[in-house]
Design a protein around this motif. Structure first.
Motif, PDB file in Angstrom:
ATOM      1  N   ARG A  10       1.063  -5.898   5.638  1.00 30.27           N
ATOM      2  CA  ARG A  10       2.058  -6.341   6.626  1.00 30.27           C
ATOM      3  C   ARG A  10       2.951  -7.413   6.014  1.00 30.27           C
ATOM      4  O   ARG A  10       2.485  -8.312   5.307  1.00 30.27           O
ATOM      5  CB  ARG A  10       1.375  -6.892   7.871  1.00 30.27           C
ATOM      6  N   VAL A  11       4.235  -7.297   6.321  1.00 27.86           N
ATOM      7  CA  VAL A  11       5.221  -8.312   5.949  1.00 27.86           C
ATOM      8  C   VAL A  11       5.607  -9.056   7.218  1.00 27.86           C
ATOM      9  O   VAL A  11       6.058  -8.446   8.189  1.00 27.86           O
ATOM     10  CB  VAL A  11       6.460  -7.690   5.281  1.00 27.86           C
ATOM     11  N   SER A  12       5.436 -10.379   7.206  1.00 28.93           N
ATOM     12  CA  SER A  12       5.736 -11.202   8.382  1.00 28.93           C
ATOM     13  C   SER A  12       6.849 -12.184   8.022  1.00 28.93           C
ATOM     14  O   SER A  12       6.701 -13.004   7.116  1.00 28.93           O
ATOM     15  CB  SER A  12       4.493 -11.972   8.847  1.00 28.93           C
ATOM     16  N   VAL A  13       7.984 -12.085   8.744  1.00 29.33           N
ATOM     17  CA  VAL A  13       9.142 -12.938   8.499  1.00 29.33           C
ATOM     18  C   VAL A  13       9.165 -14.038   9.549  1.00 29.33           C
ATOM     19  O   VAL A  13       9.461 -13.791  10.722  1.00 29.33           O
ATOM     20  CB  VAL A  13      10.453 -12.132   8.543  1.00 29.33           C
ATOM     21  N   LEU A  14       8.825 -15.255   9.140  1.00 23.92           N
ATOM     22  CA  LEU A  14       8.861 -16.433  10.010  1.00 23.92           C
ATOM     23  C   LEU A  14       7.972 -16.274  11.242  1.00 23.92           C
ATOM     24  O   LEU A  14       8.155 -16.973  12.240  1.00 23.92           O
ATOM     25  CB  LEU A  14      10.303 -16.741  10.456  1.00 23.92           C
ATOM     26  N   GLY A  15       7.029 -15.356  11.190  1.00 27.56           N
ATOM     27  CA  GLY A  15       6.165 -15.119  12.337  1.00 27.56           C
ATOM     28  C   GLY A  15       6.871 -14.451  13.506  1.00 27.56           C
ATOM     29  O   GLY A  15       6.279 -14.261  14.568  1.00 27.56           O
ATOM     30  N   ILE A  16       8.152 -14.071  13.319  1.00 27.03           N
ATOM     31  CA  ILE A  16       8.937 -13.459  14.404  1.00 27.03           C
ATOM     32  C   ILE A  16       8.997 -11.952  14.218  1.00 27.03           C
ATOM     33  O   ILE A  16       8.679 -11.189  15.124  1.00 27.03           O
ATOM     34  CB  ILE A  16      10.345 -14.068  14.439  1.00 27.03           C
ATOM     35  N   TYR A  17       9.441 -11.554  13.040  1.00 23.39           N
ATOM     36  CA  TYR A  17       9.572 -10.122  12.760  1.00 23.39           C
ATOM     37  C   TYR A  17       8.428  -9.700  11.853  1.00 23.39           C
ATOM     38  O   TYR A  17       8.220 -10.276  10.783  1.00 23.39           O
ATOM     39  CB  TYR A  17      10.922  -9.835  12.101  1.00 23.39           C
ATOM     40  N   LYS A  18       7.687  -8.690  12.275  1.00 24.84           N
ATOM     41  CA  LYS A  18       6.554  -8.191  11.510  1.00 24.84           C
ATOM     42  C   LYS A  18       6.707  -6.679  11.308  1.00 24.84           C
ATOM     43  O   LYS A  18       7.106  -5.967  12.222  1.00 24.84           O
ATOM     44  CB  LYS A  18       5.240  -8.480  12.228  1.00 24.84           C
ATOM     45  N   ARG A  19       6.370  -6.251  10.101  1.00 27.18           N
ATOM     46  CA  ARG A  19       6.434  -4.817   9.793  1.00 27.18           C
ATOM     47  C   ARG A  19       5.182  -4.416   9.047  1.00 27.18           C
ATOM     48  O   ARG A  19       4.809  -5.013   8.040  1.00 27.18           O
ATOM     49  CB  ARG A  19       7.669  -4.501   8.947  1.00 27.18           C
ATOM     50  N   ASP A  20       4.508  -3.412   9.568  1.00 27.80           N
ATOM     51  CA  ASP A  20       3.305  -2.867   8.925  1.00 27.80           C
ATOM     52  C   ASP A  20       3.710  -1.818   7.895  1.00 27.80           C
ATOM     53  O   ASP A  20       4.561  -0.955   8.179  1.00 27.80           O
ATOM     54  CB  ASP A  20       2.378  -2.258   9.974  1.00 27.80           C
ATOM     55  N   LEU A  21       3.103  -1.891   6.732  1.00 26.38           N
ATOM     56  CA  LEU A  21       3.408  -0.967   5.638  1.00 26.38           C
ATOM     57  C   LEU A  21       2.142  -0.244   5.205  1.00 26.38           C
ATOM     58  O   LEU A  21       1.063  -0.839   5.141  1.00 26.38           O
ATOM     59  CB  LEU A  21       3.992  -1.727   4.442  1.00 26.38           C
ATOM     60  N   HIS A  22       2.310   1.031   4.927  1.00 27.55           N
ATOM     61  CA  HIS A  22       1.217   1.837   4.366  1.00 27.55           C
ATOM     62  C   HIS A  22       1.736   2.451   3.074  1.00 27.55           C
ATOM     63  O   HIS A  22       2.676   3.246   3.077  1.00 27.55           O
ATOM     64  CB  HIS A  22       0.780   2.927   5.340  1.00 27.55           C
ATOM     65  N   ILE A  23       1.124   2.041   1.966  1.00 32.18           N
ATOM     66  CA  ILE A  23       1.588   2.459   0.645  1.00 32.18           C
ATOM     67  C   ILE A  23       0.594   3.450   0.061  1.00 32.18           C
ATOM     68  O   ILE A  23      -0.617   3.187   0.017  1.00 32.18           O
ATOM     69  CB  ILE A  23       1.734   1.247  -0.294  1.00 32.18           C
ATOM     70  N   LYS A  24       1.117   4.570  -0.407  1.00 33.20           N
ATOM     71  CA  LYS A  24       0.317   5.581  -1.085  1.00 33.20           C
ATOM     72  C   LYS A  24       0.919   5.795  -2.466  1.00 33.20           C
ATOM     73  O   LYS A  24       2.073   6.190  -2.595  1.00 33.20           O
ATOM     74  CB  LYS A  24       0.292   6.882  -0.291  1.00 33.20           C
ATOM     75  N   VAL A  25       0.118   5.508  -3.497  1.00 34.95           N
ATOM     76  CA  VAL A  25       0.606   5.553  -4.875  1.00 34.95           C
ATOM     77  C   VAL A  25      -0.153   6.630  -5.637  1.00 34.95           C
ATOM     78  O   VAL A  25      -1.391   6.629  -5.680  1.00 34.95           O
ATOM     79  CB  VAL A  25       0.436   4.186  -5.577  1.00 34.95           C
ATOM     80  N   ASN A  26       0.589   7.545  -6.242  1.00 29.11           N
ATOM     81  CA  ASN A  26       0.015   8.576  -7.095  1.00 29.11           C
ATOM     82  C   ASN A  26       0.433   8.295  -8.541  1.00 29.11           C
ATOM     83  O   ASN A  26       1.632   8.160  -8.837  1.00 29.11           O
ATOM     84  CB  ASN A  26       0.495   9.969  -6.681  1.00 29.11           C
ATOM     85  N   CYS A  27      -0.557   8.207  -9.430  1.00 29.98           N
ATOM     86  CA  CYS A  27      -0.293   7.878 -10.828  1.00 29.98           C
ATOM     87  C   CYS A  27      -0.812   8.977 -11.747  1.00 29.98           C
ATOM     88  O   CYS A  27      -1.860   9.586 -11.472  1.00 29.98           O
ATOM     89  CB  CYS A  27      -0.940   6.548 -11.218  1.00 29.98           C
ATOM     90  N   SER A  28      -0.088   9.172 -12.830  1.00 31.85           N
ATOM     91  CA  SER A  28      -0.524  10.071 -13.910  1.00 31.85           C
ATOM     92  C   SER A  28      -0.828   9.214 -15.130  1.00 31.85           C
ATOM     93  O   SER A  28       0.033   8.446 -15.592  1.00 31.85           O
ATOM     94  CB  SER A  28       0.567  11.092 -14.242  1.00 31.85           C
ATOM     95  N   ILE A  29      -2.056   9.344 -15.644  1.00 38.17           N
ATOM     96  CA  ILE A  29      -2.521   8.480 -16.723  1.00 38.17           C
ATOM     97  C   ILE A  29      -2.963   9.362 -17.892  1.00 38.17           C
ATOM     98  O   ILE A  29      -3.690  10.343 -17.710  1.00 38.17           O
ATOM     99  CB  ILE A  29      -3.699   7.602 -16.262  1.00 38.17           C
ATOM    100  N   THR A  30      -2.519   8.991 -19.074  1.00 37.21           N
ATOM    101  CA  THR A  30      -2.941   9.693 -20.289  1.00 37.21           C
ATOM    102  C   THR A  30      -3.840   8.762 -21.096  1.00 37.21           C
ATOM    103  O   THR A  30      -3.398   7.718 -21.583  1.00 37.21           O
ATOM    104  CB  THR A  30      -1.721  10.107 -21.128  1.00 37.21           C
ATOM    105  N   LEU A  31      -5.139   9.136 -21.209  1.00 36.34           N
ATOM    106  CA  LEU A  31      -6.110   8.351 -21.976  1.00 36.34           C
ATOM    107  C   LEU A  31      -6.201   8.898 -23.392  1.00 36.34           C
ATOM    108  O   LEU A  31      -6.298  10.114 -23.603  1.00 36.34           O
ATOM    109  CB  LEU A  31      -7.484   8.407 -21.321  1.00 36.34           C
ATOM    110  N   GLU A  32      -6.171   7.982 -24.337  1.00 34.66           N
ATOM    111  CA  GLU A  32      -6.310   8.367 -25.744  1.00 34.66           C
ATOM    112  C   GLU A  32      -7.675   7.910 -26.232  1.00 34.66           C
ATOM    113  O   GLU A  32      -7.983   6.713 -26.223  1.00 34.66           O
ATOM    114  CB  GLU A  32      -5.196   7.734 -26.581  1.00 34.66           C
ATOM    115  N   VAL A  33      -8.490   8.869 -26.640  1.00 32.93           N
ATOM    116  CA  VAL A  33      -9.855   8.590 -27.086  1.00 32.93           C
ATOM    117  C   VAL A  33      -9.920   8.802 -28.595  1.00 32.93           C
ATOM    118  O   VAL A  33      -9.558   9.862 -29.107  1.00 32.93           O
ATOM    119  CB  VAL A  33     -10.877   9.502 -26.381  1.00 32.93           C
ATOM    120  N   SER A  34     -10.385   7.772 -29.318  1.00 28.49           N
ATOM    121  CA  SER A  34     -10.508   7.846 -30.763  1.00 28.49           C
ATOM    122  C   SER A  34     -11.653   6.952 -31.217  1.00 28.49           C
ATOM    123  O   SER A  34     -11.915   5.901 -30.618  1.00 28.49           O
ATOM    124  CB  SER A  34      -9.192   7.418 -31.440  1.00 28.49           C
TER     125      SER A  34
END
Length: 243
Positions: free
Chosen positions: A202-226
């Motif tokens: 949640r982002v709260s601006v001066l305690g007056i304006y509040k906005r709830d956020l839901h974040i979904k992050v998809n990542c692609s990861i390349t692992l190098e094994v040696s």
């Protein structure tokens, strides 16, 4: 012989004259003079000027009040517009997975191989208000199969700041590399992982304006094994969906 005194007999003319009533004094009436006319002529323009001055003062006060009201409304409107375009304009936080490194490898007599991975993630808050978030969960996949789950504690990111944290992941290494041979260890082998992270905050601006956020992050990861270098991510690419 009786004596009779003198008798004044009324004459015939006196008998005929009627009796006049007594006259009452009449009120004194003074005729208007030229001086009074001059005074009235002088007082008339003075009264008109006084009434005109009173009217002008009232009109000036009314115009001042109207001007103050219009100016106040305009200032309030400008302030609200500026706040709406700056302070109250909530921007999406930026979630980044910087790198993933191998911390430890552990196996048992049954052949199960577990790997402890450490993910370096950062959350950037571009807003002018703080962003508070709850406990998050990150699932890691390899070839569509879940190989590990990582949990991150709740926290808060200040206005315009970036928070970095290390998330520990216990991955099932035997699912990622079931057939590791000597050539792969010598020349190196790359493994493509994907991760999914969900964060609610949640982002709260001066305690007056509040906005709830839901974040979904998809990542692609390349692992190098040696065998001659530490196991770490070669590339990471994340896409966030904020609601």
């Amino acid at each position: 012989m009786a004596t009779v005194g003198p008798y004044n007999a009324a004459t015939p003319d006196e008998k005929k004259e009627p009796t006049r009533p007594l006259a009452h004094p009449s009120p004194s009436v003074h005729p208007a003079t030229d001086e009074d006319d001059d005074v009235e002529v002088q007082e008339a323009p003075t009264a008109k000027r006084w009434r005109s001055a009173q009217y002008l003062r009232k009109r000036r006060r009314a115009l001042c009040c109207c001007g103050c009201c219009v100016t106040s409304v305009a200032v309030v409107g400008i302030v609200v517009l500026v706040l709406a375009l700056t302070v109250f304009q909530v921007k999406d936080p930026v979630f980044t997975m910087n790198r993933v490194t191998l911390e430890d490898v552990d196996g048992d007599y049954l052949g199960a191989l577990n790997a402890t991975l450490s993910a370096d993630v950062s959350i950037k808050n571009p807003n002018v208000a703080s962003f508070s978030y709850g406990r998050s969960e990150t699932d890691f996949y390899y070839s569509g199969e879940t190989v590990g789950v990582a949990y991150a504690p709740d926290g808060e990111v200040g206005a315009g700041r970036t928070v970095r944290m290390n998330v520990t992941l216990d991955a099932l290494a035997d699912r990622i590399a079931p057939n590791v041979n000597l050539a792969d260890l010598i020349f190196g082998q790359e493994y493509n992982l994907t991760s999914c992270t969900e964060i609610s905050g949640r982002v709260s601006v001066l305690g007056i304006y509040k906005r709830d956020l839901h974040i979904k992050v998809n990542c692609s990861i390349t692992l190098e094994v040696s065998a001659f270098s530490s196991v770490q991510s070669k590339t990471t690419d994340c896409v966030a969906d904020v609601k």
